[in-house]
Design a protein around this motif. Structure first.
Motif, PDB file in Angstrom:
ATOM      1  N   ASP A 173       0.797  -1.221   0.000  1.00 45.32           N
ATOM      2  CA  ASP A 173       0.000   0.000   0.000  1.00 45.32           C
ATOM      3  C   ASP A 173       0.835   1.279   0.000  1.00 45.32           C
ATOM      4  OD1 ASP A 173      -2.336  -1.551   0.110  1.00 45.32           O
ATOM      5  OD2 ASP A 173      -2.125  -1.759   2.277  1.00 45.32           O
ATOM      6  N   THR A 174       2.120   1.162  -0.247  1.00 48.50           N
ATOM      7  CA  THR A 174       2.969   2.353  -0.322  1.00 48.50           C
ATOM      8  C   THR A 174       3.748   2.324  -1.629  1.00 48.50           C
ATOM      9  OG1 THR A 174       4.754   1.210   0.837  1.00 48.50           O
ATOM     10  CG2 THR A 174       3.242   2.523   2.185  1.00 48.50           C
ATOM     11  N   VAL A 175       4.039   3.493  -2.155  1.00 44.05           N
ATOM     12  CA  VAL A 175       4.836   3.606  -3.374  1.00 44.05           C
ATOM     13  C   VAL A 175       6.291   3.811  -2.989  1.00 44.05           C
ATOM     14  CG1 VAL A 175       5.307   5.006  -5.415  1.00 44.05           C
ATOM     15  CG2 VAL A 175       2.948   4.495  -4.766  1.00 44.05           C
ATOM     16  N   VAL A 176       7.175   3.036  -3.608  1.00 39.98           N
ATOM     17  CA  VAL A 176       8.605   3.163  -3.348  1.00 39.98           C
ATOM     18  C   VAL A 176       9.253   3.760  -4.587  1.00 39.98           C
ATOM     19  CG1 VAL A 176      10.733   1.961  -2.757  1.00 39.98           C
ATOM     20  CG2 VAL A 176       8.560   1.176  -1.802  1.00 39.98           C
ATOM     21  N   ASP A 177       9.464   5.075  -4.554  1.00 46.14           N
ATOM     22  CA  ASP A 177      10.081   5.756  -5.685  1.00 46.14           C
ATOM     23  C   ASP A 177      11.588   5.563  -5.676  1.00 46.14           C
ATOM     24  OD1 ASP A 177      10.415   7.447  -7.909  1.00 46.14           O
ATOM     25  OD2 ASP A 177      10.720   9.179  -6.610  1.00 46.14           O
ATOM     26  N   ASN A 178      12.186   5.650  -4.488  1.00 43.98           N
ATOM     27  CA  ASN A 178      13.633   5.529  -4.358  1.00 43.98           C
ATOM     28  C   ASN A 178      13.974   4.302  -3.518  1.00 43.98           C
ATOM     29  OD1 ASN A 178      16.381   5.805  -4.111  1.00 43.98           O
ATOM     30  ND2 ASN A 178      16.293   7.602  -2.775  1.00 43.98           N
ATOM     31  N   PRO A 179      14.286   3.187  -4.155  1.00 45.19           N
ATOM     32  CA  PRO A 179      14.618   1.982  -3.385  1.00 45.19           C
ATOM     33  C   PRO A 179      15.879   2.151  -2.549  1.00 45.19           C
ATOM     34  CG  PRO A 179      15.093   1.648  -5.711  1.00 45.19           C
ATOM     35  CD  PRO A 179      14.354   2.954  -5.606  1.00 45.19           C
ATOM     36  N   GLY A 180      16.681   3.169  -2.839  1.00 43.33           N
ATOM     37  CA  GLY A 180      17.857   3.439  -2.033  1.00 43.33           C
ATOM     38  C   GLY A 180      17.520   3.836  -0.610  1.00 43.33           C
ATOM     39  N   GLU A 181      16.238   4.123  -0.354  1.00 40.98           N
ATOM     40  CA  GLU A 181      15.810   4.436   1.002  1.00 40.98           C
ATOM     41  C   GLU A 181      15.368   3.198   1.771  1.00 40.98           C
ATOM     42  OE1 GLU A 181      12.734   7.280   0.464  1.00 40.98           O
ATOM     43  OE2 GLU A 181      14.079   8.917  -0.118  1.00 40.98           O
ATOM     44  N   ILE A 182      15.280   2.063   1.082  1.00 48.05           N
ATOM     45  CA  ILE A 182      14.812   0.833   1.713  1.00 48.05           C
ATOM     46  C   ILE A 182      16.005   0.018   2.189  1.00 48.05           C
ATOM     47  CG2 ILE A 182      13.449  -1.258   1.416  1.00 48.05           C
ATOM     48  CD1 ILE A 182      11.893   1.378   1.189  1.00 48.05           C
ATOM     49  N   ALA A 183      16.034  -0.276   3.475  1.00 50.22           N
ATOM     50  CA  ALA A 183      17.151  -1.023   4.044  1.00 50.22           C
ATOM     51  C   ALA A 183      17.076  -2.488   3.656  1.00 50.22           C
ATOM     52  CB  ALA A 183      17.153  -0.886   5.560  1.00 50.22           C
ATOM     53  N   ASN A 184      18.217  -3.067   3.301  1.00 45.57           N
ATOM     54  CA  ASN A 184      18.342  -4.505   3.102  1.00 45.57           C
ATOM     55  C   ASN A 184      18.938  -5.077   4.382  1.00 45.57           C
ATOM     56  OD1 ASN A 184      18.645  -7.101   2.178  1.00 45.57           O
ATOM     57  ND2 ASN A 184      20.392  -6.663   0.855  1.00 45.57           N
ATOM     58  N   VAL A 185      18.144  -5.868   5.089  1.00 41.79           N
ATOM     59  CA  VAL A 185      18.571  -6.366   6.400  1.00 41.79           C
ATOM     60  C   VAL A 185      19.704  -7.381   6.275  1.00 41.79           C
ATOM     61  CG1 VAL A 185      17.776  -7.481   8.526  1.00 41.79           C
ATOM     62  CG2 VAL A 185      16.272  -5.909   7.298  1.00 41.79           C
ATOM     63  N   ARG A 186      19.798  -8.074   5.149  1.00 42.81           N
ATOM     64  CA  ARG A 186      20.880  -9.026   4.924  1.00 42.81           C
ATOM     65  C   ARG A 186      22.045  -8.325   4.234  1.00 42.81           C
ATOM     66  NH1 ARG A 186      19.346 -12.438   7.808  1.00 42.81           N
ATOM     67  NH2 ARG A 186      21.545 -12.412   8.298  1.00 42.81           N
ATOM     68  N   THR A 187      23.235  -8.887   4.363  1.00 38.69           N
ATOM     69  CA  THR A 187      24.371  -8.361   3.610  1.00 38.69           C
ATOM     70  C   THR A 187      24.212  -8.768   2.145  1.00 38.69           C
ATOM     71  OG1 THR A 187      25.647 -10.347   4.128  1.00 38.69           O
ATOM     72  CG2 THR A 187      25.969  -8.422   5.552  1.00 38.69           C
ATOM     73  N   PRO A 188      24.408  -7.842   1.186  1.00 34.63           N
ATOM     74  CA  PRO A 188      24.191  -8.164  -0.225  1.00 34.63           C
ATOM     75  C   PRO A 188      25.384  -8.877  -0.849  1.00 34.63           C
ATOM     76  CG  PRO A 188      24.853  -5.896  -0.036  1.00 34.63           C
ATOM     77  CD  PRO A 188      24.789  -6.432   1.377  1.00 34.63           C
ATOM     78  N   THR A 189      25.909  -9.851  -0.166  1.00 31.94           N
ATOM     79  CA  THR A 189      26.979 -10.697  -0.688  1.00 31.94           C
ATOM     80  C   THR A 189      26.642 -12.129  -0.318  1.00 31.94           C
ATOM     81  OG1 THR A 189      28.260 -10.306   1.334  1.00 31.94           O
ATOM     82  CG2 THR A 189      28.807  -8.959  -0.589  1.00 31.94           C
ATOM     83  N   LEU A 190      27.125 -13.066  -1.074  1.00 23.58           N
ATOM     84  CA  LEU A 190      26.833 -14.470  -0.794  1.00 23.58           C
ATOM     85  C   LEU A 190      27.835 -14.986   0.237  1.00 23.58           C
ATOM     86  CD1 LEU A 190      26.161 -13.953  -4.081  1.00 23.58           C
ATOM     87  CD2 LEU A 190      25.256 -16.259  -3.753  1.00 23.58           C
ATOM     88  N   ASP A 191      27.716 -14.463   1.455  1.00 20.04           N
ATOM     89  CA  ASP A 191      28.707 -14.734   2.495  1.00 20.04           C
ATOM     90  C   ASP A 191      28.224 -15.705   3.558  1.00 20.04           C
ATOM     91  OD1 ASP A 191      26.833 -13.146   3.742  1.00 20.04           O
ATOM     92  OD2 ASP A 191      28.257 -11.620   4.433  1.00 20.04           O
ATOM     93  N   LEU A 192      27.034 -16.292   3.359  1.00 28.26           N
ATOM     94  CA  LEU A 192      26.475 -17.266   4.298  1.00 28.26           C
ATOM     95  C   LEU A 192      26.300 -16.694   5.701  1.00 28.26           C
ATOM     96  CD1 LEU A 192      28.188 -20.665   3.299  1.00 28.26           C
ATOM     97  CD2 LEU A 192      25.857 -19.911   2.824  1.00 28.26           C
ATOM     98  N   ASP A 193      25.934 -15.420   5.788  1.00 28.16           N
ATOM     99  CA  ASP A 193      25.651 -14.874   7.117  1.00 28.16           C
ATOM    100  C   ASP A 193      24.409 -15.526   7.714  1.00 28.16           C
ATOM    101  OD1 ASP A 193      23.993 -13.609   5.282  1.00 28.16           O
ATOM    102  OD2 ASP A 193      24.023 -11.682   6.308  1.00 28.16           O
ATOM    103  N   CYS A 194      23.585 -16.159   6.869  1.00 27.79           N
ATOM    104  CA  CYS A 194      22.449 -16.912   7.390  1.00 27.79           C
ATOM    105  C   CYS A 194      22.907 -18.182   8.108  1.00 27.79           C
ATOM    106  CB  CYS A 194      21.474 -17.256   6.272  1.00 27.79           C
ATOM    107  SG  CYS A 194      22.210 -18.161   4.896  1.00 27.79           S
ATOM    108  N   ILE A 195      24.118 -18.630   7.825  1.00 28.80           N
ATOM    109  CA  ILE A 195      24.708 -19.792   8.505  1.00 28.80           C
ATOM    110  C   ILE A 195      25.525 -19.354   9.711  1.00 28.80           C
ATOM    111  CG2 ILE A 195      26.401 -21.665   8.292  1.00 28.80           C
ATOM    112  CD1 ILE A 195      23.916 -22.346   6.790  1.00 28.80           C
ATOM    113  N   TYR A 196      26.391 -18.374   9.514  1.00 23.85           N
ATOM    114  CA  TYR A 196      27.364 -18.003  10.539  1.00 23.85           C
ATOM    115  C   TYR A 196      26.891 -16.892  11.472  1.00 23.85           C
ATOM    116  CZ  TYR A 196      30.468 -20.781   7.635  1.00 23.85           C
ATOM    117  OH  TYR A 196      31.038 -21.808   6.916  1.00 23.85           O
TER     118      TYR A 196
END
Length: 477
Positions: A96-119
Motif C-alpha cells: 500500500d505504499t509507493v517506493v520511488d527511491n529503493p535506495g531508502e529501503i534497508a536490506n537487512v541481509r548483507t548483499p553478498t553471498l557470504d552465508l551470514d544466514c549460517i554463521y
C-alpha cells in the motif's frame, strides 16, 4: 569486450571494470536496494486486473500442475530460496505504499553471498551457535545432535530452543522443512570441512593442524567459496543457461554496474521470483516413499522441531549427486503456478495469492514494463512481440498499461526459454533472455564486487575434487 590483454591476466578493478555501459551509482549503498534501469518509466496496471490474473481459478492457475522440466532437479528451486535469504530481506515495505527511491529501503541481509544466514555474526558475537571448548571451540556450528534434551528427531534437525524455534542465523531458513534441511546440510558441510582440515593439515598446506579462530576462518572461507562456486556453476547454469554465465564471466556485465554490491529491485521484486512457477505441490524427499504435500504437516509446518522421520530430506532424491538416482524434476518455468500457491493456506488475512502479491509489488516499486526492459537490453522486436502476445492471452488489458516485469519473464521462459550451449533455446527449462541477464548479472556482480568471495579474491580457485557440485555440497557432511 575486446582489448589487447588476455582475459584474467589483469588485476580485478571492481564492478566498473566489468561494465561496458551503465548508469551512475555514486550514491548507491550496499545496505540499500537500487535500480538496474533507473531511466525507464514505470509501468502501472490497475489492481483489479492484477487480482483477476493472479486469483485462484484464474488464468495463471495450473491447478495440480505436473509438467516437469527435463534438466532441473527440484532441489535446485529450494536452493534458490536459500540463496535469496542469504542476500536480501526487505522488512519495511508493504503493498500500500509507493517506493520511488529503493535506495531508502534497508536490506537487512548483507548483499553478498557470504552465508551470514549460517554463521550469523560469528563465534564471538553469537557463541551460542558454536561448539565450546577443545580444538573445535568457536569453530564447529551446533546442530540438534549436540542438544541431548531437544525434542523430536534431533539427530537430523537444526539446533532448537525449548520452544522449538531454530537457533540459526536467519529464522526464514526454518519456514519449511526442505529449506531447514538445506540449512542443516551446509552447517554439516562446514563442520566436515573443519574436521577434514584439522585431521589432514598437510593436504591444505599446513605444517600443523590449525585450531580455534584460525581454523574457523579457514573452514568458513572454504565452505563459503564452495557454496559460491555452486551458485555460479550449478544454480545459474541450470536456471540461466551455460552460455549466459560464460558470456558474463568472460566479457563482463552490461547492466549491473556501480561501485558497491547492491540488490536491484528488478531482481528482488520480479526476476528472482521465477521459482514460484517451478515449485511442485508434492515433493518426494525419500527413496521409495510417497511424495509429501509441500504445505502439509510433515514438510510445511515450519518453525518447529522435526518430529516425523519422513521429513528428513535425502538430497540424493532432490539433486544430481554421484549416486545417480532418479531425481525428481522441478515444474516447467511458465505462466502457470500450482493452485495451492494462489490460495496460500498460512495467509489468514490479506492477499493470499502468491501471484497477486508478486504483481502488486511491481506496482509498489514502480518497475518498468518487461517489454521496455527487453528493448533496453537489445532483444529483437519479433522476440518481444512473441512474449507480449503470450502475456496478452492472460488479459488483453495488460498491453495498454505496460506488462508487469514478473509476468514478462515467466512468459519469455515459456515461449523462448533457456539458451543452450549449441545456441538453441529450450522452452520452460529456465529463464529467457531478460530474466537470465538480470539474475545472472546480479549474482555474479555480487560475487565480483566482494573482495572476500572466490570471484573477487582468487578467480583461479576451484573446489576440492570431492566437494565440487551442489549435490556434493549438501551431502558431504
Amino acid at each position: 569486450m575486446q582489448n589487447h590483454e588476455h582475459h584474467g591476466m589483469k588485476p580485478l578493478e571492481g564492478m566498473a571494470a566489468h561494465c561496458r555501459r551503465g548508469h551512475s551509482s555514486a550514491d548507491q549503498r550496499d545496505d540499500r536496494f537500487g535500480r538496474l534501469f533507473p531511466k525507464l518509466s514505470p509501468a502501472f496496471t490497475p489492481r483489479q486486473v492484477l487480482e483477476n490474473i493472479g486469483r485462484k481459478g484464474g488464468p495463471m492457475d495450473g491447478k495440480s500442475k505436473n509438467d516437469r522440466t527435463a534438466s532441473v532437479p527440484v532441489g535446485m528451486v529450494f536452493f534458490g530460496q536459500f540463496v535469496d535469504h542469504d542476500v536480501t530481506l526487505d522488512a519495511s515495505t508493504s503493498f500500500d505504499t509507493v517506493v520511488d527511491n529503493p535506495g531508502e529501503i534497508a536490506n537487512v541481509r548483507t548483499p553478498t553471498l557470504d552465508l551470514d544466514c549460517i554463521y550469523g555474526l560469528g563465534p564471538e558475537a553469537q557463541p551460542y551457535l558454536f561448539e565450546q571448548g577443545g580444538p573445535f571451540g568457536g569453530v564447529k556450528l551446533l546442530t540438534g545432535a549436540d542438544n541431548p534434551g531437544q525434542a523430536g528427531e534431533r539427530q537430523e534437525d537444526l539446533l532448537r530452543s525449548p520452544n522449538g524455534r531454530a537457533v540459526i542465523g536467519d529464522p526464514r531458513n526454518d519456514e519449511n522443512r526442505v529449506i531447514s534441511q538445506i540449512q542443516l546440510a551446509i552447517i554439516r558441510f562446514h563442520n566436515h570441512v573443519a574436521q577434514t582440515i584439522h585431521n589432514f593439515p598437510a593436504n591444505f598446506g599446513f605444517a600443523t593442524a590449525p585450531e580455534g579462530h584460525e581454523l574457523y576462518e579457514i573452514a568458513r572461507r572454504e565452505t563459503t567459496w564452495h557454496y559460491q562456486w555452486a551458485v555460479v556453476n550449478d544454480f545459474l547454469t541450470a536456471m540461466c543457461g551455460q552460455p549466459v554465465v560464460d558470456r558474463i564471466l568472460g566479457c563482463g556485465r552490461e547492466h549491473y554496474c556501480g561501485a558497491v554490491p547492491f540488490i536491484p529491485i528488478e531482481f528482488s521484486v520480479a526476476a528472482y521470483r521465477f521459482g514460484h512457477s517451478m515449485i511442485p505441490m508434492k515433493v518426494q524427499v525419500q527413496k521409495g516413499e510417497a511424495p509429501l504435500e509441500l504445505f502439509g504437516a510433515i514438510l510445511g509446518g515450519g518453525f518447529d522441531a522435526l518430529t516425523d522421520p519422513k521429513g528428513v530430506v535425502d538430497w540424493h532424491e532432490l539433486l544430481f549427486t554421484p549416486q545417480n538416482r532418479k531425481v525428481e524434476r522441478a515444474q516447467k518455468l511458465d505462466l502457470k503456478m500450482a493452485g495451492d500457491l494462489l490460495a496460500l493456506p498460512f495467509i489468514t488475512e490479506g492477499e493470499a495469492s502468491l501471484a497477486t502479491r508478486n504483481l502488486l509489488r511491481g506496482n509498489t516499486f514502480l518497475l518498468p514494463g518487461g517489454e521496455k526492459i527487453a528493448e533496453a537490453i537489445g532483444c529483437p522486436p519479433k522476440q518481444i512481440e512473441k512474449v507480449v502476445k503470450r502475456v496478452g492471452q492472460l488479459d488483453p488489458a495488460l498491453s495498454a498499461h505496460g506488462i508487469p516485469l514478473w509476468l514478462y519473464l515467466l512468459a519469455e521462459a515459456e515461449v523462448i526459454g533457456r539458451v543452450e550451449p549449441d545456441g538453441s533455446t529450450t522452452e520452460g527449462e529456465g529463464l529467457g533472455p531478460v530474466g537470465a541477464v538480470i539474475v545472472a548479472e546480479t549474482l555474479i556482480g555480487l560475487l565480483e564486487l566482494d573482495e572476500h568471495s572466490y570471484l573477487g579474491a582468487n578467480r583461479n580457485w576451484s573446489p576440492q575434487d570431492d566437494w565440487n557440485t551442489l549435490g556434493k555440497l549438501v551431502t558431504a557432511g
